[in-house]
Write a protein that holds these residues in place. Structure first.
Motif, PDB file in Angstrom:
ATOM      1  N   ASN A   2     -10.287 -34.482  17.162  1.00  0.00           N
ATOM      2  CA  ASN A   2     -11.727 -34.728  17.084  1.00  0.00           C
ATOM      3  C   ASN A   2     -12.311 -34.253  15.750  1.00  0.00           C
ATOM      4  OD1 ASN A   2     -11.768 -31.989  17.334  1.00  0.00           O
ATOM      5  ND2 ASN A   2     -12.594 -31.964  19.401  1.00  0.00           N
ATOM      6  N   HIS A   3     -13.577 -34.583  15.533  1.00  0.00           N
ATOM      7  CA  HIS A   3     -14.223 -34.279  14.254  1.00  0.00           C
ATOM      8  C   HIS A   3     -14.391 -32.782  14.024  1.00  0.00           C
ATOM      9  CE1 HIS A   3     -15.128 -38.261  12.750  1.00  0.00           C
ATOM     10  NE2 HIS A   3     -15.349 -38.625  14.001  1.00  0.00           N
ATOM     11  N   LYS A   4     -14.575 -32.018  15.098  1.00  0.00           N
ATOM     12  CA  LYS A   4     -14.770 -30.576  14.922  1.00  0.00           C
ATOM     13  C   LYS A   4     -13.499 -29.929  14.366  1.00  0.00           C
ATOM     14  CE  LYS A   4     -16.644 -26.516  17.026  1.00  0.00           C
ATOM     15  NZ  LYS A   4     -17.260 -25.895  18.171  1.00  0.00           N
ATOM     16  N   ALA A   5     -12.343 -30.385  14.846  1.00  0.00           N
ATOM     17  CA  ALA A   5     -11.090 -29.837  14.328  1.00  0.00           C
ATOM     18  C   ALA A   5     -10.920 -30.184  12.851  1.00  0.00           C
ATOM     19  CB  ALA A   5      -9.915 -30.355  15.148  1.00  0.00           C
ATOM     20  N   TRP A   6     -11.273 -31.427  12.477  1.00  0.00           N
ATOM     21  CA  TRP A   6     -11.168 -31.818  11.075  1.00  0.00           C
ATOM     22  C   TRP A   6     -12.130 -31.016  10.207  1.00  0.00           C
ATOM     23  CZ3 TRP A   6      -7.461 -34.002   8.628  1.00  0.00           C
ATOM     24  CH2 TRP A   6      -6.614 -34.887   9.278  1.00  0.00           C
ATOM     25  N   TYR A  12     -11.668 -24.497   5.903  1.00  0.00           N
ATOM     26  CA  TYR A  12     -10.583 -23.607   5.491  1.00  0.00           C
ATOM     27  C   TYR A  12     -10.039 -23.975   4.109  1.00  0.00           C
ATOM     28  CZ  TYR A  12     -10.201 -21.433  10.099  1.00  0.00           C
ATOM     29  OH  TYR A  12     -10.438 -20.735  11.240  1.00  0.00           O
ATOM     30  N   ALA A  13      -9.836 -25.268   3.871  1.00  0.00           N
ATOM     31  CA  ALA A  13      -9.349 -25.700   2.552  1.00  0.00           C
ATOM     32  C   ALA A  13     -10.364 -25.359   1.469  1.00  0.00           C
ATOM     33  CB  ALA A  13      -9.064 -27.196   2.565  1.00  0.00           C
ATOM     34  N   GLY A  14     -11.656 -25.519   1.779  1.00  0.00           N
ATOM     35  CA  GLY A  14     -12.693 -25.177   0.812  1.00  0.00           C
ATOM     36  C   GLY A  14     -12.725 -23.697   0.499  1.00  0.00           C
ATOM     37  N   LEU A  17      -9.740 -22.858  -1.723  1.00  0.00           N
ATOM     38  CA  LEU A  17      -9.985 -23.290  -3.106  1.00  0.00           C
ATOM     39  C   LEU A  17     -11.037 -22.425  -3.796  1.00  0.00           C
ATOM     40  CD1 LEU A  17      -9.827 -27.177  -2.911  1.00  0.00           C
ATOM     41  CD2 LEU A  17      -8.341 -25.660  -4.211  1.00  0.00           C
ATOM     42  N   LEU A  18     -12.060 -21.993  -3.055  1.00  0.00           N
ATOM     43  CA  LEU A  18     -13.058 -21.093  -3.641  1.00  0.00           C
ATOM     44  C   LEU A  18     -12.416 -19.766  -4.051  1.00  0.00           C
ATOM     45  CD1 LEU A  18     -16.143 -21.690  -1.339  1.00  0.00           C
ATOM     46  CD2 LEU A  18     -16.036 -22.061  -3.800  1.00  0.00           C
ATOM     47  N   LEU A  19     -11.573 -19.224  -3.196  1.00  0.00           N
ATOM     48  CA  LEU A  19     -10.897 -17.958  -3.532  1.00  0.00           C
ATOM     49  C   LEU A  19      -9.937 -18.133  -4.712  1.00  0.00           C
ATOM     50  CD1 LEU A  19     -10.174 -16.594   0.053  1.00  0.00           C
ATOM     51  CD2 LEU A  19     -11.840 -15.724  -1.598  1.00  0.00           C
ATOM     52  N   ALA A  20      -9.183 -19.232  -4.716  1.00  0.00           N
ATOM     53  CA  ALA A  20      -8.260 -19.475  -5.826  1.00  0.00           C
ATOM     54  C   ALA A  20      -9.014 -19.688  -7.137  1.00  0.00           C
ATOM     55  CB  ALA A  20      -7.381 -20.683  -5.526  1.00  0.00           C
ATOM     56  N   GLY A  84     -13.772 -26.601  -3.866  1.00  0.00           N
ATOM     57  CA  GLY A  84     -13.937 -25.727  -2.710  1.00  0.00           C
ATOM     58  C   GLY A  84     -15.341 -25.761  -2.150  1.00  0.00           C
ATOM     59  N   ALA A  85     -16.326 -25.782  -3.018  1.00  0.00           N
ATOM     60  CA  ALA A  85     -17.716 -25.855  -2.557  1.00  0.00           C
ATOM     61  C   ALA A  85     -17.988 -27.181  -1.855  1.00  0.00           C
ATOM     62  CB  ALA A  85     -18.661 -25.670  -3.737  1.00  0.00           C
ATOM     63  N   VAL A  86     -17.499 -28.271  -2.417  1.00  0.00           N
ATOM     64  CA  VAL A  86     -17.722 -29.583  -1.811  1.00  0.00           C
ATOM     65  C   VAL A  86     -17.040 -29.674  -0.449  1.00  0.00           C
ATOM     66  CG1 VAL A  86     -17.173 -32.040  -2.051  1.00  0.00           C
ATOM     67  CG2 VAL A  86     -18.120 -30.786  -3.979  1.00  0.00           C
ATOM     68  N   LEU A  87     -15.799 -29.198  -0.346  1.00  0.00           N
ATOM     69  CA  LEU A  87     -15.092 -29.262   0.929  1.00  0.00           C
ATOM     70  C   LEU A  87     -15.754 -28.387   1.985  1.00  0.00           C
ATOM     71  CD1 LEU A  87     -11.344 -29.294  -0.146  1.00  0.00           C
ATOM     72  CD2 LEU A  87     -12.607 -31.094   1.007  1.00  0.00           C
ATOM     73  N   SER A  88     -16.193 -27.199   1.605  1.00  0.00           N
ATOM     74  CA  SER A  88     -16.850 -26.309   2.563  1.00  0.00           C
ATOM     75  C   SER A  88     -18.159 -26.903   3.074  1.00  0.00           C
ATOM     76  CB  SER A  88     -17.113 -24.945   1.925  1.00  0.00           C
ATOM     77  OG  SER A  88     -15.907 -24.319   1.579  1.00  0.00           O
ATOM     78  N   VAL A  89     -18.964 -27.447   2.187  1.00  0.00           N
ATOM     79  CA  VAL A  89     -20.236 -28.059   2.593  1.00  0.00           C
ATOM     80  C   VAL A  89     -19.973 -29.293   3.456  1.00  0.00           C
ATOM     81  CG1 VAL A  89     -22.276 -29.275   1.718  1.00  0.00           C
ATOM     82  CG2 VAL A  89     -21.556 -27.127   0.686  1.00  0.00           C
ATOM     83  N   HIS A  90     -18.972 -30.072   3.090  1.00  0.00           N
ATOM     84  CA  HIS A  90     -18.639 -31.267   3.871  1.00  0.00           C
ATOM     85  C   HIS A  90     -18.214 -30.884   5.291  1.00  0.00           C
ATOM     86  CE1 HIS A  90     -17.299 -35.297   4.784  1.00  0.00           C
ATOM     87  NE2 HIS A  90     -16.087 -34.845   5.081  1.00  0.00           N
ATOM     88  N   GLY A  91     -17.373 -29.851   5.415  1.00  0.00           N
ATOM     89  CA  GLY A  91     -16.968 -29.393   6.739  1.00  0.00           C
ATOM     90  C   GLY A  91     -18.142 -28.874   7.549  1.00  0.00           C
ATOM     91  N   GLY A  92     -19.041 -28.152   6.901  1.00  0.00           N
ATOM     92  CA  GLY A  92     -20.229 -27.666   7.588  1.00  0.00           C
ATOM     93  C   GLY A  92     -21.133 -28.798   8.050  1.00  0.00           C
ATOM     94  N   MET A  93     -21.239 -29.825   7.225  1.00  0.00           N
ATOM     95  CA  MET A  93     -22.073 -30.975   7.618  1.00  0.00           C
ATOM     96  C   MET A  93     -21.442 -31.754   8.756  1.00  0.00           C
ATOM     97  SD  MET A  93     -23.581 -32.279   4.003  1.00  0.00           S
ATOM     98  CE  MET A  93     -24.645 -33.477   4.765  1.00  0.00           C
ATOM     99  N   LEU A  94     -20.114 -31.826   8.825  1.00  0.00           N
ATOM    100  CA  LEU A  94     -19.464 -32.484   9.943  1.00  0.00           C
ATOM    101  C   LEU A  94     -19.750 -31.758  11.249  1.00  0.00           C
ATOM    102  CD1 LEU A  94     -15.958 -33.524   8.541  1.00  0.00           C
ATOM    103  CD2 LEU A  94     -17.843 -35.017   9.177  1.00  0.00           C
TER     104      LEU A  94
END
Length: 99
Positions: A2-6, A12-14, A17-20, A84-94
């Motif tokens: 489901n979308h929540k798992a994605w 997590y990937a964001g 990447l932010l930490l790296a 990392g910022a884009v992936l984190s925001v995208h996951g939060g918006m999902l």
């Protein structure tokens, strides 16, 4: 899946990447251990049949404690931070859209 798992995977990937990206931005260069340098000399770069590869293999195998220093370009840190910022925001918006 489901979308929540994605969305959790995106977050997590964001974060990774932010930490790296923050790590690469804070540190100017990385000095590898002799065993990591030996691994790189044997598995990456020119082979021992070339002149440069033969010199690399000789230096690494002579047990002189040769260490490779890696200096990443400055844009890599900014690219990792941005992705990392884009992936984190995208996951939060999902997550926000599914509630």
């Amino acid at each position: 899946m489901n979308h929540k798992a994605w969305s959790i995977h995106f977050i997590y990937a964001g974060v990774i990447l932010l930490l790296a990206g923050g790590q690469m931005y804070a540190v100017e260069s990385y000095q590898l251990t002799p065993s990591a340098t030996k691994f790189l000399a044997h598995n990456v770069g020119p082979g021992p049949e070339t002149a440069q590869g033969a010199i690399n293999h000789f230096m690494v195998n002579s047990n002189t404690g040769v260490r490779e220093t890696i200096t990443p370009p400055g844009w890599v840190a900014w690219a990792a931070l941005s992705a990392g910022a884009v992936l984190s925001v995208h996951g939060g918006m999902l997550i926000a859209n599914k509630r």
